[in-house]
Design a protein around this motif. Structure first.
Motif, PDB file in Angstrom:
ATOM      1  N   PHE A  38       0.489   7.973   0.936  1.00 19.45           N
ATOM      2  CA  PHE A  38       0.231   9.416   0.957  1.00 19.45           C
ATOM      3  C   PHE A  38      -0.112   9.877  -0.455  1.00 19.45           C
ATOM      4  CE2 PHE A  38       3.368   8.362   4.128  1.00 19.45           C
ATOM      5  CZ  PHE A  38       3.000   9.083   5.249  1.00 19.45           C
ATOM      6  N   ARG A  39      -0.767  11.021  -0.541  1.00 18.55           N
ATOM      7  CA  ARG A  39      -0.958  11.685  -1.838  1.00 18.55           C
ATOM      8  C   ARG A  39      -0.541  13.132  -1.696  1.00 18.55           C
ATOM      9  NH1 ARG A  39      -7.468  11.491  -2.215  1.00 18.55           N
ATOM     10  NH2 ARG A  39      -7.863  12.553  -0.250  1.00 18.55           N
ATOM     11  N   ALA A  40      -0.204  13.747  -2.834  1.00  8.95           N
ATOM     12  CA  ALA A  40       0.284  15.122  -2.828  1.00  8.95           C
ATOM     13  C   ALA A  40      -0.208  15.834  -4.087  1.00  8.95           C
ATOM     14  CB  ALA A  40       1.815  15.129  -2.779  1.00  8.95           C
ATOM     15  N   PRO A  41      -0.112  17.165  -4.090  1.00  2.68           N
ATOM     16  CA  PRO A  41      -0.487  17.904  -5.294  1.00  2.68           C
ATOM     17  C   PRO A  41       0.254  17.365  -6.513  1.00  2.68           C
ATOM     18  CG  PRO A  41      -0.105  19.427  -3.479  1.00  2.68           C
ATOM     19  CD  PRO A  41       0.332  18.061  -3.012  1.00  2.68           C
ATOM     20  N   GLY A  42      -0.348  17.547  -7.656  1.00  2.00           N
ATOM     21  CA  GLY A  42       0.248  17.036  -8.886  1.00  2.00           C
ATOM     22  C   GLY A  42      -0.059  15.560  -9.087  1.00  2.00           C
ATOM     23  N   ASP A  43      -1.090  15.069  -8.376  1.00  2.00           N
ATOM     24  CA  ASP A  43      -1.490  13.660  -8.483  1.00  2.00           C
ATOM     25  C   ASP A  43      -0.331  12.705  -8.238  1.00  2.00           C
ATOM     26  OD1 ASP A  43      -4.208  14.028  -8.856  1.00  2.00           O
ATOM     27  OD2 ASP A  43      -4.021  14.219 -11.029  1.00  2.00           O
ATOM     28  N   ARG A  44       0.448  12.997  -7.192  1.00  2.00           N
ATOM     29  CA  ARG A  44       1.543  12.110  -6.800  1.00  2.00           C
ATOM     30  C   ARG A  44       1.087  11.183  -5.687  1.00  2.00           C
ATOM     31  NH1 ARG A  44       5.830  15.513  -4.781  1.00  2.00           N
ATOM     32  NH2 ARG A  44       4.215  17.072  -4.559  1.00  2.00           N
ATOM     33  N   VAL A  45       1.584   9.967  -5.712  1.00  2.00           N
ATOM     34  CA  VAL A  45       1.294   8.962  -4.690  1.00  2.00           C
ATOM     35  C   VAL A  45       2.619   8.486  -4.127  1.00  2.00           C
ATOM     36  CG1 VAL A  45       0.287   6.688  -4.226  1.00  2.00           C
ATOM     37  CG2 VAL A  45      -0.845   8.246  -5.831  1.00  2.00           C
ATOM     38  N   LEU A  46       2.688   8.414  -2.802  1.00  2.00           N
ATOM     39  CA  LEU A  46       3.907   8.013  -2.108  1.00  2.00           C
ATOM     40  C   LEU A  46       3.574   6.859  -1.177  1.00  2.00           C
ATOM     41  CD1 LEU A  46       6.876   8.657  -1.111  1.00  2.00           C
ATOM     42  CD2 LEU A  46       5.768  10.057   0.629  1.00  2.00           C
ATOM     43  N   VAL A  47       4.414   5.827  -1.181  1.00  2.00           N
ATOM     44  CA  VAL A  47       4.253   4.707  -0.257  1.00  2.00           C
ATOM     45  C   VAL A  47       5.576   4.512   0.471  1.00  2.00           C
ATOM     46  CG1 VAL A  47       3.739   2.248   0.000  1.00  2.00           C
ATOM     47  CG2 VAL A  47       2.575   3.590  -1.775  1.00  2.00           C
ATOM     48  N   LEU A  48       5.486   4.443   1.806  1.00  2.00           N
ATOM     49  CA  LEU A  48       6.645   4.124   2.635  1.00  2.00           C
ATOM     50  C   LEU A  48       6.392   2.772   3.274  1.00  2.00           C
ATOM     51  CD1 LEU A  48       7.150   7.525   4.473  1.00  2.00           C
ATOM     52  CD2 LEU A  48       8.466   6.642   2.553  1.00  2.00           C
ATOM     53  N   THR A  49       7.385   1.888   3.201  1.00  2.00           N
ATOM     54  CA  THR A  49       7.298   0.600   3.878  1.00  2.00           C
ATOM     55  C   THR A  49       8.545   0.417   4.722  1.00  2.00           C
ATOM     56  OG1 THR A  49       8.219  -0.536   1.937  1.00  2.00           O
ATOM     57  CG2 THR A  49       5.822  -0.555   2.182  1.00  2.00           C
ATOM     58  N   TRP A  50       8.351  -0.126   5.924  1.00  2.00           N
ATOM     59  CA  TRP A  50       9.456  -0.382   6.847  1.00  2.00           C
ATOM     60  C   TRP A  50       9.644  -1.890   6.950  1.00  2.00           C
ATOM     61  CZ3 TRP A  50       6.225   3.657   7.117  1.00  2.00           C
ATOM     62  CH2 TRP A  50       6.742   4.919   7.433  1.00  2.00           C
ATOM     63  N   TRP A  51      10.896  -2.341   6.866  1.00  2.63           N
ATOM     64  CA  TRP A  51      11.221  -3.764   6.889  1.00  2.63           C
ATOM     65  C   TRP A  51      12.341  -4.035   7.884  1.00  2.63           C
ATOM     66  CZ3 TRP A  51       8.194  -6.762   3.851  1.00  2.63           C
ATOM     67  CH2 TRP A  51       7.492  -6.121   2.834  1.00  2.63           C
ATOM     68  N   PRO A  52      12.328  -5.224   8.489  1.00  3.18           N
ATOM     69  CA  PRO A  52      13.487  -5.587   9.303  1.00  3.18           C
ATOM     70  C   PRO A  52      14.670  -5.839   8.366  1.00  3.18           C
ATOM     71  CG  PRO A  52      11.926  -7.411   9.207  1.00  3.18           C
ATOM     72  CD  PRO A  52      11.300  -6.252   8.489  1.00  3.18           C
TER      73      PRO A  52
END
Length: 91
Positions: A38-52
């Protein structure tokens, strides 16, 4: 059981597109059940990962980006899913 890793970085001034490209190019030592960026205002980057596994399981994490791409240290959190409440439960 599953554990979700949240990785969030804020780009250095004018480097938002570069940080996003760097993040999307990163491979992990294993294959997560799911990965979203994902990206958001303020040039932020977010990554979500799901693991067993559980909250304490050892799972691959994204590395820190090159210092020139970020304006502050990367933030990382772990989450576990919560079972849905029964209908008519606490309000």
């Amino acid at each position: 059981m599953a554990v979700t890793l949240m990785w969030e970085a804020r780009a250095a001034e004018g480097r938002g597109a570069d940080l996003l490209a760097w993040t999307r190019a990163q491979t992990l030592a294993g294959r997560p059940l799911r990965r979203e960026t994902f990206r958001a205002p303020g040039d932020r980057v977010l990554v979500l990962t799901w693991w067993p596994g559980t909250y304490t399981s050892e799972v691959p994490e994204l590395p820190d980006p090159p210092a020139a791409l970020i304006s502050r240290p990367v933030h990382r959190w772990r989450f576990e899913p919560v079972e849905p409440e029964e209908p008519g439960g606490p309000e």
